[in-house]
Enzyme design. Structure first.
Site, PDB file in Angstrom:
ATOM      1  CE  LYS A  11      26.636  51.719  58.889  1.00 44.56           C
ATOM      2  NZ  LYS A  11      26.099  50.532  57.927  1.00 44.56           N
ATOM      3  NE  ARG A  87      21.530  43.899  64.488  1.00 44.73           N
ATOM      4  CZ  ARG A  87      22.150  43.968  63.330  1.00 44.73           C
ATOM      5  NH1 ARG A  87      23.279  44.341  63.062  1.00 44.73           N
ATOM      6  NH2 ARG A  87      21.545  43.494  62.118  1.00 44.73           N
ATOM      7  CD  GLU A 128      31.748  44.342  64.419  1.00 43.64           C
ATOM      8  OE1 GLU A 128      31.123  43.569  63.320  1.00 43.64           O
ATOM      9  OE2 GLU A 128      30.999  44.977  65.060  1.00 43.64           O
TER      10      GLU A 128
HETATM   11  P1  ADP Z   1      23.512  45.601  59.503  1.00 40.73           P
HETATM   12  O1  ADP Z   1      24.388  46.314  59.327  1.00 40.73           O
HETATM   13  O2  ADP Z   1      22.072  45.569  59.778  1.00 40.73           O
HETATM   14  O3  ADP Z   1      24.188  44.265  60.435  1.00 40.73           O
HETATM   15  P2  ADP Z   1      24.224  43.750  57.173  1.00 40.73           P
HETATM   16  O4  ADP Z   1      25.309  43.068  57.901  1.00 40.73           O
HETATM   17  O5  ADP Z   1      23.516  42.799  56.421  1.00 40.73           O
HETATM   18  O6  ADP Z   1      23.233  44.567  57.958  1.00 40.73           O
HETATM   19  O7  ADP Z   1      24.805  44.607  56.158  1.00 40.73           O
HETATM   20  C1  ADP Z   1      26.009  45.572  56.578  1.00 40.73           C
HETATM   21  C2  ADP Z   1      25.896  46.955  55.682  1.00 40.73           C
HETATM   22  O8  ADP Z   1      25.777  46.795  54.337  1.00 40.73           O
HETATM   23  C3  ADP Z   1      24.474  47.533  56.070  1.00 40.73           C
HETATM   24  O9  ADP Z   1      24.367  48.148  57.263  1.00 40.73           O
HETATM   25  C4  ADP Z   1      24.404  48.357  54.954  1.00 40.73           C
HETATM   26  O10 ADP Z   1      25.090  49.579  54.920  1.00 40.73           O
HETATM   27  C5  ADP Z   1      25.053  47.655  53.672  1.00 40.73           C
HETATM   28  N1  ADP Z   1      23.925  46.828  52.907  1.00 40.73           N
HETATM   29  C6  ADP Z   1      23.536  45.706  53.319  1.00 40.73           C
HETATM   30  N2  ADP Z   1      22.474  45.504  52.243  1.00 40.73           N
HETATM   31  C7  ADP Z   1      22.697  46.147  51.620  1.00 40.73           C
HETATM   32  C8  ADP Z   1      22.086  46.368  50.066  1.00 40.73           C
HETATM   33  N3  ADP Z   1      21.217  45.648  49.448  1.00 40.73           N
HETATM   34  N4  ADP Z   1      22.474  47.197  49.320  1.00 40.73           N
HETATM   35  C9  ADP Z   1      23.438  48.283  49.743  1.00 40.73           C
HETATM   36  N5  ADP Z   1      23.951  48.049  50.957  1.00 40.73           N
HETATM   37  C10 ADP Z   1      23.794  47.191  51.730  1.00 40.73           C
END
Ligand code: ADP
Length: 140
Positions: A11, A87, A128
């Protein structure tokens, strides 16, 4: 549909902080083979499309702004059990909860700016990968 692939993005925050090389080295040392890779930048529109599943979440706007704030590295990775193993390698979404030694524990600065993306299912890895790469850009 391949079941041994995942899609990652390094990122913008991790790129800005100079961690791209260290993150790629950790990924390769963990046994992932790079099938496709590019250094690119998402427009706000494309970032919004990638994270459309989170549209209703309160952090969606912040997420789209961040993911389009600078260049990323996108890559397709191959390994047995790729989704689960990757993961595990990256750690929990919130770096405060990420296990020691994981990529997010080492390189993320917050839950929003959490260094890397990893697909959460085979189906999403496929979607993706095709979002970022043409078939001619993937090298099995
Ligand atoms: P992951 O990337 O671990 O699969 P999610 O799919 O739940 O997690 O969320 C996608 C992305 O959104 C996260 O990697 C993070 O960058 C962002 N994100 C998730 N939850 C939050 C939060 N509570 N506040 C800010 N950004 C968040």
């Amino acid at each position: 549909m391949a079941t041994n692939r995942t899609l990652t993005m390094i990122k913008p925050g991790a790129i800005r902080n100079g961690h791209a090389g260290a993150i790629l080295a950790q990924i390769q040392a963990a046994g992932f083979k790079i099938i496709a890779m590019k250094y690119t930048k998402l427009s706000a529109e494309k970032a919004g499309e990638f994270y459309a599943v989170h549209k209703e979440r309160p952090f969606y706007g912040e997420l789209v702004d961040f993911m389009s704030s600078g260049p990323i590295v996108a890559a397709v990775l191959e390994k047995d059990n790729a989704i689960a193993d990757f993961r595990e390698l990256i750690g929990a979404t919130n770096p405060a909860d990420a296990a020691e030694g994981t990529i997010r524990a080492k390189f993320a600065t917050s839950i929003g700016e959490n260094a890397v993306h990893g697909s959460d299912s085979d189906e999403n890895a496929h979607i993706e990968s095709n979002f970022h790469f043409a078939a001619t850009e993937m090298f099995a």
